[in-house]
Scaffold this motif. Sequence first.
Motif, short mmCIF file in Angstrom:
data_model
loop_
_atom_site.label_atom_id
_atom_site.label_comp_id
_atom_site.label_asym_id
_atom_site.label_seq_id
_atom_site.Cartn_x
_atom_site.Cartn_y
_atom_site.Cartn_z
N SER A 135 0.83 -1.22 0.00
CA SER A 135 0.00 0.00 0.00
C SER A 135 0.86 1.26 0.00
O SER A 135 0.56 2.22 -0.71
N ILE A 136 1.93 1.26 0.80
CA ILE A 136 2.82 2.42 0.86
C ILE A 136 3.47 2.67 -0.50
O ILE A 136 3.54 3.80 -0.99
N SER A 137 3.93 1.59 -1.14
CA SER A 137 4.58 1.74 -2.46
C SER A 137 3.57 2.15 -3.52
O SER A 137 3.89 2.91 -4.44
N LEU A 138 2.35 1.66 -3.41
CA LEU A 138 1.31 1.95 -4.40
C LEU A 138 1.07 3.46 -4.51
O LEU A 138 1.01 4.01 -5.60
N VAL A 270 -3.95 -0.67 10.85
CA VAL A 270 -2.62 -0.05 10.93
C VAL A 270 -2.17 0.39 9.54
O VAL A 270 -1.63 1.50 9.37
N THR A 271 -2.39 -0.45 8.54
CA THR A 271 -1.99 -0.12 7.18
C THR A 271 -2.71 1.14 6.69
O THR A 271 -2.09 2.07 6.15
N LEU A 272 -4.02 1.20 6.89
CA LEU A 272 -4.79 2.37 6.44
C LEU A 272 -4.38 3.63 7.20
O LEU A 272 -4.34 4.73 6.63
N LEU A 273 -4.06 3.48 8.49
CA LEU A 273 -3.61 4.63 9.28
C LEU A 273 -2.30 5.20 8.73
O LEU A 273 -2.17 6.42 8.54
N LEU A 274 -1.33 4.33 8.44
CA LEU A 274 -0.04 4.80 7.95
C LEU A 274 -0.14 5.33 6.52
O LEU A 274 0.56 6.28 6.16
N GLY A 276 -2.80 6.82 5.44
CA GLY A 276 -3.41 8.13 5.66
C GLY A 276 -2.38 9.18 6.06
O GLY A 276 -2.45 10.33 5.61
N VAL A 277 -1.43 8.80 6.91
CA VAL A 277 -0.36 9.72 7.30
C VAL A 277 0.45 10.13 6.07
O VAL A 277 0.78 11.31 5.89
N ILE A 282 1.72 14.18 1.53
CA ILE A 282 1.66 14.51 0.10
C ILE A 282 0.72 15.69 -0.13
O ILE A 282 0.98 16.57 -0.96
N GLY A 283 -0.38 15.72 0.63
CA GLY A 283 -1.29 16.87 0.55
C GLY A 283 -0.61 18.17 0.95
O GLY A 283 -0.82 19.21 0.31
#
Length: 353
Positions: A135-138, A270-274, A276-277, A282-283
């Motif tokens: 997810s992070i790489s995506l 945890v994956t969705l939280l990180l 989101g961070v 990026i925002g």
Amino acid sequence: MKLMDTPGGRKIHTGYIPSMGGIGFVAAAFISILIWFSYENLIEVRYLLAAFGLMFFVGLRDDMVNLSALQKMGAQVVAALMVIIMSDIRITGLYGFMGVHELPLYTSYGLTLITIIGLTNAFNLIDGLDGLAGSISLVSFVFLGWWFMYSGYDAYAYFSFALVGGVLSFLIFNWHPAKIFMGDTGSLSLGFALSILTVLFIDLDGTMIGAKGMKFAAPIATGVALLIVPIYDTLRVFLKRAAKGKSPMSPDKSHVHHFLLRMGLRHDQVTLLLVGVKLFFIGIIFLAQGWGDNILLPAVLIMAVLIGLRLDTVTLRRVKKINAESPPVLVKREKKKPQVHPKMLRKIKINEN
């Protein structure tokens, strides 16, 4: 072939899960590249593809026989130098940060080599949770693919989007509860590709004329934002280990995702939280697009530290609450004499003999 990721030790999964899932999305990326790339595109990225393939085989070998740290480091240096020297993908300066614009050639080589190896291994360290590394790489590959396409670097855009497709299909099976892990076969390959493309983005953005494409005034801060989770996690873990007098390379369960799991969150939460961070940073980069690195880079680093400290505080408070509400492991039990209910005695016929 019984190539399974065995539970136990620092592993947080309980069953035997197939590893080496990187074979699927790396093979898919190469197949799509061979189908869709023009001859000119292949020539432009030939050294990147060769180095990417080398990292894939290093990860594959490591998953099968566990290479030593020195062997993996040597392969990473060779792959990085292939891209730095032959493709001239390197950090050529600091793009105005602290008044530095252009770096001497060998300083540029050394800084780029350290950056690529550091980012590759930082990404490899976060591959400890279902769906996290993918997810992070995506998110990063989507951003890089869009930026390269918008700025006219089609070959690198297609390479990024090929990896987007491969990782998306892998996440279907790697999302919690994972049916397969990417292993070093996938994490080393993705980390290397991300580090190379991020270095290329930083240099192209830092040296481009604004009219040519989407120009970010803070290329270094933007590159840091793209990999903020692995960068912060690695620095945090190394500093914590050093403070305890341990080697920074000694394995443990002090990573951010381990810490968040202990507060009761599931793998997917945890994956969705990180993620989101990461999207938050990026925002910030888009909102402060016109700010230079002298302002934005310290701001990004300070915000990362503050958010990390806040997460640590909330998590620690939650862990203490969970421990306080949990029953003790050893409970002292009172010894009671066995008793028979009177109704049982009335029902039973006693043989007086």
